[in-house]
Scaffold this motif. Structure first.
Motif, short mmCIF file in Angstrom:
data_model
loop_
_atom_site.label_atom_id
_atom_site.label_comp_id
_atom_site.label_asym_id
_atom_site.label_seq_id
_atom_site.Cartn_x
_atom_site.Cartn_y
_atom_site.Cartn_z
N GLY A 97 58.61 -78.67 33.84
CA GLY A 97 58.82 -78.03 32.53
C GLY A 97 57.99 -78.66 31.44
N THR A 133 62.65 -72.68 27.20
CA THR A 133 63.74 -73.60 26.85
C THR A 133 65.10 -72.96 27.11
OG1 THR A 133 62.34 -74.54 25.09
CG2 THR A 133 64.70 -75.01 24.99
N SER A 178 65.83 -72.72 30.85
CA SER A 178 66.07 -74.05 31.43
C SER A 178 67.45 -74.57 31.05
CB SER A 178 65.00 -75.03 30.95
OG SER A 178 63.72 -74.63 31.37
N ASN A 237 68.89 -82.92 28.40
CA ASN A 237 67.83 -83.48 29.23
C ASN A 237 66.68 -82.49 29.39
OD1 ASN A 237 66.56 -84.05 32.07
ND2 ASN A 237 67.61 -85.95 31.46
N ARG A 238 67.01 -81.22 29.65
CA ARG A 238 65.97 -80.19 29.79
C ARG A 238 65.21 -79.97 28.48
NH1 ARG A 238 66.67 -76.47 34.09
NH2 ARG A 238 67.29 -77.70 35.91
#
Length: 344
Positions: free
Chosen positions: A31, A105, A108, A121-122
């Motif tokens: 990512g 975003t 995720s 965290n993502r």
């Protein structure tokens, strides 16, 4: 294959993002690499502006995705609904250029299905990619639209002069002329985009100095002259060969176009400081330009479409000459300013 600074910087930004994501022990560094690809911009100002906008919209998208995951779960229909809402909100905020990465975003974060630690965290992983691209863009071959602009001016003028010299004589093959003309149009459009970049950068990043403002006037006139030259080509292509004309008419147009091309070339040499002070191959164009237009429209009779077509072409040629006179005056002012500065 073209290998340029942007290609290199994209690779470096992705590499840095993946290394940082691995160093920070994110579960899936991919990512961060994707975010770095989206975040590269053609100028320093746009890099900074995109960075701020992306942080803003990605934060909002992450919050909406977290709420959506908690309230609606992470089913495909729920993800689609949240994406629609995020797109509408981004458009409302005039942040359309950040939608792509913001949706990455959202998807995720929603994959975490309401687990805020995993969602955070993502989000931080994507921010790592954006920051990596921002610093690579500034530190490695920082964008220099001004230098690129000046170099491209010379290249575009070479193409324009070739096409104008052969336009009336019709010496070039039709297919070749069409391809060259389309290529020239794309190059002038690219120049206009570059001008917009450093104009935006100068106005937004700092208060411009007088010398920088004067440069902007020069660049604008250089661009306008090329655009007027292209308009002549377009007028010839649309009207000239559809009109009835004599060999004498062809000679008049050909001669005046040759005069304008030499005049344009001489002005560019002035800007490059390759002409000795007080020396000029061409005198003021005004009288010649007026005489040319008068000679073309003199025989115009109402109801004669051929003569009207020639008048349209002559008008475009006259406008090109008028723009060159303005550019010449700007060149003389710049040269006089340089001479006075040298004396002081």
């Amino acid at each position: 294959m073209n290998f340029g600074a942007r290609v290199l910087k994209t690779g470096l930004a992705v590499t840095l993002a993946l290394y940082l994501a691995t160093l920070l022990k994110f579960p899936s560094p991919t990512g961060a690499g994707i975010a770095a690809i989206f975040a590269l911009q053609p100028s320093i100002y746009r890099s900074w502006r995109h960075f701020l906008d992306q942080v803003q919209t990605s934060t909002i998208g992450a919050v909406m995705a977290l709420l959506g995951g908690m309230l609606l779960s992470n089913q495909p229909i729920a993800v689609g609904i949240v994406c629609i809402l995020v797109i509408m909100l981004s458009m409302k905020m005039n942040r359309a250029d950040t939608i792509g990465l913001t949706l990455v975003t959202v998807i995720s974060v929603m994959d975490a299905s309401g687990q805020w630690q995993f969602a955070l965290n993502r989000f931080l992983m994507l921010m790592t990619g954006i920051v990596s691209a921002f610093f690579i863009n500034i530190l490695v071959f920082p964008p220099k639209p001004r230098k690129q602009y000046i170099n491209q001016i010379e290249s575009v003028f070479s193409s324009l002069s070739l096409l104008l010299r052969t336009a009336v004589s019709h010496e070039m093959k039709e297919s070749v002329f069409r391809d060259e003309k389309n290529s020239l149009e794309g190059s002038i459009r690219s120049l206009a985009d570059k001008y917009a970049l450093f104009e935006e950068e100068q106005k937004k990043l700092r208060k411009p100095k007088y010398s920088e403002t004067r440069q902007m006037v020069v660049y604008k006139n250089l661009l306008s002259s090329l655009q007027k030259g292209y308009e002549v080509l377009d007028a010839i292509d649309r009207h000239y060969f559809q009109a009835e004309r004599s060999q004498e008419t062809n000679a008049v147009f050909d001669r005046h176009l040759e005069l304008l091309i030499k005049y344009h070339e001489h002005i560019l040499l002035k800007f490059q400081d390759k002409i000795k002070p007080g020396i000029s191959e061409t005198g003021p164009l005004g009288d010649d330009n007026d005489s040319f237009l008068e000679s073309v429209v003199q025989g115009y009779e109402h109801g004669n479409p051929s003569r009207l077509r020639l008048a349209v072409v002559a008008g475009a040629v006259y406008d090109y000459g008028y723009q060159l006179e303005r550019l010449d005056r700007v060149a003389d002012q710049i040269n006089r300013g340089s001479e006075e500065k040298d004396k002081l």
